[in-house]
Write a protein that holds these residues in place. Structure first.
Motif, PDB file in Angstrom:
ATOM      1  N   PRO A 224       0.798  -1.240   0.000  1.00 57.30           N
ATOM      2  CA  PRO A 224       0.000   0.000   0.000  1.00 57.30           C
ATOM      3  C   PRO A 224       0.822   1.278   0.000  1.00 57.30           C
ATOM      4  CG  PRO A 224      -0.127  -1.089   2.121  1.00 57.30           C
ATOM      5  CD  PRO A 224       0.610  -2.011   1.215  1.00 57.30           C
ATOM      6  N   ILE A 225       2.014   1.238   0.524  1.00 60.21           N
ATOM      7  CA  ILE A 225       2.821   2.456   0.565  1.00 60.21           C
ATOM      8  C   ILE A 225       3.408   2.737  -0.810  1.00 60.21           C
ATOM      9  CG2 ILE A 225       4.854   3.525   1.607  1.00 60.21           C
ATOM     10  CD1 ILE A 225       4.085   1.805   4.136  1.00 60.21           C
ATOM     11  N   SER A 226       3.921   1.703  -1.458  1.00 57.16           N
ATOM     12  CA  SER A 226       4.486   1.879  -2.801  1.00 57.16           C
ATOM     13  C   SER A 226       3.402   2.020  -3.858  1.00 57.16           C
ATOM     14  CB  SER A 226       5.364   0.682  -3.152  1.00 57.16           C
ATOM     15  OG  SER A 226       6.418   0.557  -2.241  1.00 57.16           O
ATOM     16  N   TRP A 227       2.317   1.299  -3.671  1.00 57.61           N
ATOM     17  CA  TRP A 227       1.255   1.292  -4.677  1.00 57.61           C
ATOM     18  C   TRP A 227       0.070   2.148  -4.254  1.00 57.61           C
ATOM     19  CZ3 TRP A 227       0.956  -4.670  -5.894  1.00 57.61           C
ATOM     20  CH2 TRP A 227       2.140  -5.049  -6.521  1.00 57.61           C
ATOM     21  N   HIS A 228       0.343   3.286  -3.628  1.00 58.07           N
ATOM     22  CA  HIS A 228      -0.754   4.149  -3.190  1.00 58.07           C
ATOM     23  C   HIS A 228      -1.570   4.676  -4.369  1.00 58.07           C
ATOM     24  CE1 HIS A 228       2.487   7.036  -3.880  1.00 58.07           C
ATOM     25  NE2 HIS A 228       1.537   7.912  -4.142  1.00 58.07           N
ATOM     26  N   TYR A 229      -0.969   4.683  -5.554  1.00 64.11           N
ATOM     27  CA  TYR A 229      -1.732   5.115  -6.731  1.00 64.11           C
ATOM     28  C   TYR A 229      -2.875   4.141  -7.037  1.00 64.11           C
ATOM     29  CZ  TYR A 229       1.398   1.781  -8.991  1.00 64.11           C
ATOM     30  OH  TYR A 229       2.103   0.657  -9.319  1.00 64.11           O
ATOM     31  N   LEU A 230      -2.712   2.864  -6.684  1.00 58.81           N
ATOM     32  CA  LEU A 230      -3.821   1.924  -6.863  1.00 58.81           C
ATOM     33  C   LEU A 230      -4.966   2.233  -5.902  1.00 58.81           C
ATOM     34  CD1 LEU A 230      -2.123  -1.552  -7.416  1.00 58.81           C
ATOM     35  CD2 LEU A 230      -3.275  -0.112  -9.088  1.00 58.81           C
ATOM     36  N   ILE A 231      -4.619   2.723  -4.718  1.00 63.64           N
ATOM     37  CA  ILE A 231      -5.664   3.133  -3.777  1.00 63.64           C
ATOM     38  C   ILE A 231      -6.412   4.328  -4.361  1.00 63.64           C
ATOM     39  CG2 ILE A 231      -6.155   3.917  -1.430  1.00 63.64           C
ATOM     40  CD1 ILE A 231      -3.546   2.538  -0.542  1.00 63.64           C
TER      41      ILE A 231
END
Length: 147
Positions: free
Chosen positions: A76-83
């Motif tokens: 979630p920290i690296s892929w926050h753009y997916l959030i």
């Protein structure tokens, strides 16, 4: 960086909420995709009326957004753009439901339930999780590199 500042953390509960949100979105979207006619008749509260709209495309798009939210829980920290994509997806699905389905189904307790509890209420925890992920990423970026 101030040595006395408190390190932000990203608890496992937030990952769990992302997993739950993704699975929940995927499941409801799968209902629309595979049981669209029956689900829409149930949402109209009048099983004799056959809605002229199809939930197939709505369900497919929702399944994609649900999968992306689910996937964001792993990093979630690296892929926050997916959030961010997940939040946008929930807004798109809610607007789509209001603009295309509500005129056909009408406002009733089932359609309001679907809109509130399956689309809109999930925006609150996902937004909080996104804010936390961005704070943690910023904190990690600002740390001095030690060799």
């Amino acid at each position: 960086m101030d040595k006395n500042s408190i390190m932000p953390s990203f608890p496992m509960l937030m990952r769990g909420l992302l997993l739950l949100t993704g699975m929940y979105t995927f499941a409801w979207s799968a209902f629309f995709r595979y049981f669209g006619g029956d689900l829409l008749r149930w949402l109209t509260m009048n099983p004799t009326e056959i809605p002229e709209i199809s939930g197939r495309v709505f369900g497919t798009v929702g399944m994609v957004f649900g999968f992306l939210i689910f996937l964001s829980a792993f990093y979630p920290i690296s892929w926050h753009y997916l959030i961010m994509v997940g939040i946008a997806g929930k807004v798109v699905l809610a607007a789509w439901f209001v603009l295309l389905f509500i005129p056909e189904l009408g406002w009733n307790k089932r359609s309001i339930f679907h809109l509130l509890f399956n689309e809109l209420i999930w925006l609150v925890p996902i937004s909080i999780i996104l804010i936390r992920a961005i704070k943690v990423k910023k904190y990690l970026k600002d740390l001095p590199e030690e060799v």
